[in-house]
Design a protein around this motif. Structure first.
Motif, PDB file in Angstrom:
ATOM      1  N   ALA B  75       0.860  -1.184   0.000  1.00  0.00           N
ATOM      2  CA  ALA B  75       0.000   0.000   0.000  1.00  0.00           C
ATOM      3  C   ALA B  75       0.891   1.227   0.000  1.00  0.00           C
ATOM      4  O   ALA B  75       2.032   1.183   0.478  1.00  0.00           O
ATOM      5  N   LYS B  76       0.386   2.308  -0.562  1.00  0.00           N
ATOM      6  CA  LYS B  76       1.161   3.551  -0.510  1.00  0.00           C
ATOM      7  C   LYS B  76       0.970   4.175   0.874  1.00  0.00           C
ATOM      8  O   LYS B  76      -0.124   4.129   1.445  1.00  0.00           O
ATOM      9  N   VAL B  77       2.021   4.762   1.370  1.00  0.00           N
ATOM     10  CA  VAL B  77       1.944   5.376   2.695  1.00  0.00           C
ATOM     11  C   VAL B  77       0.873   6.468   2.704  1.00  0.00           C
ATOM     12  O   VAL B  77       0.085   6.572   3.656  1.00  0.00           O
ATOM     13  N   THR B  78       0.834   7.270   1.645  1.00  0.00           N
ATOM     14  CA  THR B  78      -0.141   8.368   1.614  1.00  0.00           C
ATOM     15  C   THR B  78      -1.574   7.839   1.586  1.00  0.00           C
ATOM     16  O   THR B  78      -2.460   8.415   2.214  1.00  0.00           O
ATOM     17  N   THR B  79      -1.792   6.743   0.869  1.00  0.00           N
ATOM     18  CA  THR B  79      -3.145   6.172   0.822  1.00  0.00           C
ATOM     19  C   THR B  79      -3.539   5.633   2.187  1.00  0.00           C
ATOM     20  O   THR B  79      -4.664   5.843   2.664  1.00  0.00           O
ATOM     21  N   TRP B  80      -2.591   4.940   2.813  1.00  0.00           N
ATOM     22  CA  TRP B  80      -2.853   4.399   4.161  1.00  0.00           C
ATOM     23  C   TRP B  80      -3.186   5.537   5.118  1.00  0.00           C
ATOM     24  O   TRP B  80      -4.168   5.468   5.869  1.00  0.00           O
ATOM     25  N   LEU B  81      -2.392   6.608   5.065  1.00  0.00           N
ATOM     26  CA  LEU B  81      -2.630   7.753   5.948  1.00  0.00           C
ATOM     27  C   LEU B  81      -3.972   8.411   5.639  1.00  0.00           C
ATOM     28  O   LEU B  81      -4.680   8.845   6.543  1.00  0.00           O
ATOM     29  N   TYR B  82      -4.270   8.502   4.357  1.00  0.00           N
ATOM     30  CA  TYR B  82      -5.523   9.129   3.950  1.00  0.00           C
ATOM     31  C   TYR B  82      -6.705   8.391   4.563  1.00  0.00           C
ATOM     32  O   TYR B  82      -7.671   8.988   5.026  1.00  0.00           O
ATOM     33  N   ARG B  83      -6.614   7.067   4.563  1.00  0.00           N
ATOM     34  CA  ARG B  83      -7.699   6.258   5.127  1.00  0.00           C
ATOM     35  C   ARG B  83      -7.764   6.441   6.645  1.00  0.00           C
ATOM     36  O   ARG B  83      -8.851   6.538   7.219  1.00  0.00           O
ATOM     37  N   VAL B  84      -6.618   6.458   7.278  1.00  0.00           N
ATOM     38  CA  VAL B  84      -6.595   6.620   8.738  1.00  0.00           C
ATOM     39  C   VAL B  84      -7.218   7.962   9.113  1.00  0.00           C
ATOM     40  O   VAL B  84      -8.076   8.048  10.005  1.00  0.00           O
ATOM     41  N   VAL B  85      -6.794   9.026   8.435  1.00  0.00           N
ATOM     42  CA  VAL B  85      -7.328  10.364   8.743  1.00  0.00           C
ATOM     43  C   VAL B  85      -8.831  10.401   8.476  1.00  0.00           C
ATOM     44  O   VAL B  85      -9.608  10.929   9.288  1.00  0.00           O
ATOM     45  N   SER B  86      -9.235   9.828   7.361  1.00  0.00           N
ATOM     46  CA  SER B  86     -10.651   9.821   7.007  1.00  0.00           C
ATOM     47  C   SER B  86     -11.472   9.127   8.092  1.00  0.00           C
ATOM     48  O   SER B  86     -12.528   9.615   8.506  1.00  0.00           O
ATOM     49  N   ASN B  87     -10.972   7.995   8.577  1.00  0.00           N
ATOM     50  CA  ASN B  87     -11.713   7.257   9.602  1.00  0.00           C
ATOM     51  C   ASN B  87     -11.709   7.983  10.952  1.00  0.00           C
ATOM     52  O   ASN B  87     -12.718   7.990  11.658  1.00  0.00           O
ATOM     53  N   LEU B  88     -10.572   8.583  11.290  1.00  0.00           N
ATOM     54  CA  LEU B  88     -10.518   9.337  12.551  1.00  0.00           C
ATOM     55  C   LEU B  88     -11.492  10.516  12.500  1.00  0.00           C
ATOM     56  O   LEU B  88     -12.178  10.818  13.480  1.00  0.00           O
ATOM     57  N   CYS B  89     -11.527  11.192  11.354  1.00  0.00           N
ATOM     58  CA  CYS B  89     -12.446  12.332  11.202  1.00  0.00           C
ATOM     59  C   CYS B  89     -13.893  11.853  11.262  1.00  0.00           C
ATOM     60  O   CYS B  89     -14.749  12.496  11.886  1.00  0.00           O
ATOM     61  N   THR B  90     -14.169  10.732  10.613  1.00  0.00           N
ATOM     62  CA  THR B  90     -15.533  10.198  10.615  1.00  0.00           C
ATOM     63  C   THR B  90     -15.996   9.892  12.030  1.00  0.00           C
ATOM     64  O   THR B  90     -17.124  10.202  12.412  1.00  0.00           O
ATOM     65  N   ASP B  91     -15.104   9.294  12.814  1.00  0.00           N
ATOM     66  CA  ASP B  91     -15.462   8.995  14.210  1.00  0.00           C
ATOM     67  C   ASP B  91     -15.849  10.269  14.949  1.00  0.00           C
ATOM     68  O   ASP B  91     -16.817  10.305  15.705  1.00  0.00           O
ATOM     69  N   ARG B  92     -15.064  11.309  14.739  1.00  0.00           N
ATOM     70  CA  ARG B  92     -15.352  12.563  15.445  1.00  0.00           C
ATOM     71  C   ARG B  92     -16.636  13.213  14.938  1.00  0.00           C
ATOM     72  O   ARG B  92     -17.415  13.757  15.720  1.00  0.00           O
ATOM     73  N   LEU B  93     -16.844  13.151  13.631  1.00  0.00           N
ATOM     74  CA  LEU B  93     -18.034  13.786  13.064  1.00  0.00           C
ATOM     75  C   LEU B  93     -19.312  13.107  13.538  1.00  0.00           C
ATOM     76  O   LEU B  93     -20.338  13.747  13.722  1.00  0.00           O
ATOM     77  N   ARG B  94     -19.239  11.788  13.713  1.00  0.00           N
ATOM     78  CA  ARG B  94     -20.432  11.061  14.151  1.00  0.00           C
ATOM     79  C   ARG B  94     -20.819  11.425  15.575  1.00  0.00           C
ATOM     80  O   ARG B  94     -21.975  11.297  15.961  1.00  0.00           O
ATOM     81  N   LYS B  95     -19.837  11.850  16.352  1.00  0.00           N
ATOM     82  CA  LYS B  95     -20.123  12.215  17.743  1.00  0.00           C
ATOM     83  C   LYS B  95     -20.497  13.690  17.878  1.00  0.00           C
ATOM     84  O   LYS B  95     -20.912  14.134  18.935  1.00  0.00           O
ATOM     85  N   ARG B  96     -20.308  14.434  16.804  1.00  0.00           N
ATOM     86  CA  ARG B  96     -20.487  15.886  16.897  1.00  0.00           C
ATOM     87  C   ARG B  96     -21.946  16.264  16.639  1.00  0.00           C
ATOM     88  O   ARG B  96     -22.550  15.766  15.686  1.00  0.00           O
TER      89      ARG B  96
END
Lengths: 120, 194
Positions: B75-96
């Protein structure tokens, strides 16, 4: 124009408006904190590289290692034996399938489900 | 000019391998190269500077921890990071909790600087979109965000997600249909003619 196209027109505008917002500058203290984390978490120079773990090993480690799996197997076998013991007073298909009933019948001389007694 | 001001001959995966071998310079170069992208992605999705910083730091921490086990070429590092950030943001948005904006209180800005009301409207738009994006399946969300926020072409998205261009087109179309459904009835509240 199709109704869905109208929906997507304002959605496209929304995506553009949000996407075109200027990217936030990266705070210098964030860069410093991340670098600090990196150096704190960094393996020592010359440390042995961890080999990529296999799925089996990940599952094993998730269960707590070989010792835990051994205990799990022992506990499962014990539970199974206890379960069979509990069935002794109330026969079921599983109990008959094990063949343990044969010892019971032999001991008290009841074979053929008691038909021999009826026949004298 | 290269993003990190240094030569770009080493790709992210090679730098990560060097980091895992204890190369402190690799840590500095990866930080300089990746954190601005990670932070910008989080800030765009969350619209909150403090939260974006937390997400960026957490995502990078996960990268440092996984570095010794990184499988180069998978996997590309940037793609992996992109997914991690996307999921972390999603978790926060769902609680907001959802924010709303009173359009009657919004007036056009008099000059180039956005008025407080315009900023409120922009915040409401970004929040509404972010909440809707948070409800999408991960790959649809990534395809839409890469296409519209990063300006990536379909072949670029295909490469980053490791899927075909046709799959990207399908994901983007389905993602936008789902977004339209999630945002149904909000066009006027967000200042658009729906």
């Amino acid at each position: 124009m199709h109704a869905d196209d109208d929906k997507e027109m304002w959605l496209d505008k929304l995506l553009d408006d949000v996407g075109d917002a200027p990217a936030a500058d990266t705070p210098a203290d964030l860069m410093a904190r991340v670098l600090e984390d990196a150096l704190a978490a960094q393996p020592a120079p010359g440390a042995v590289m961890a080999t990529p773990v296999s799925l089996w090993r990940q599952m094993l480690e998730g269960l707590g290692g070989w010792m835990s799996v051994g205990g799990l197997v022992a506990a499962t076998a014990t539970g199974f034996a206890i379960g069979l013991g509990a069935l002794g007073g109330e026969p079921s298909d599983l109990y008959w399938m094990t063949g343990l009933d044969m010892f019971y019948d032999t001991d008290i001389g009841l074979t053929a489900y008691g038909w021999d007694l009826e026949e004298g | 000019m290269p993003l990190d001001g240094q030569d770009q001959t080493l790709d992210d995966a090679e730098l990560l391998a060097r980091y895992a071998r204890g190369d402190a310079d690799a840590a500095r170069r990866l930080t300089t190269r990746l954190v601005p992208r990670v932070h910008a992605q989080a800030a765009r999705l969350l619209g909150d500077g403090a939260e974006a910083e937390d997400v960026a730091q957490e995502a990078m921490m996960r990268l440092w921890r996984i570095a010794p086990e990184w499988r180069t070429g998978e996997a590309k590092v940037t793609t992996w990071l992109y997914r991690v950030v996307s999921n972390l943001c999603t978790d926060r948005l769902r609680k907001r909790p959802k924010r709303t904006v009173d359009l009657d209180a919004v007036s056009e800005p008099a000059d180039d600087a956005p008025s407080p009301e315009a900023r409120m409207l922009n915040d409401a738009r970004r929040d509404a979109l972010a909440q809707a994006l948070a409800g999408l399946p991960e790959r649809q969300r990534l395809a839409v965000v890469l296409r519209h926020f990063e300006g990536a072409t379909n072949p670029e998205i295909a490469e980053r997600l490791g899927i075909s261009v046709e799959a990207v087109e399908s994901l983007t179309a389905r993602g936008k249909r789902a977004l339209a459904a999630a945002l149904k009835g909000q066009a006027e509240a967000l200042g658009y003619e729906g």
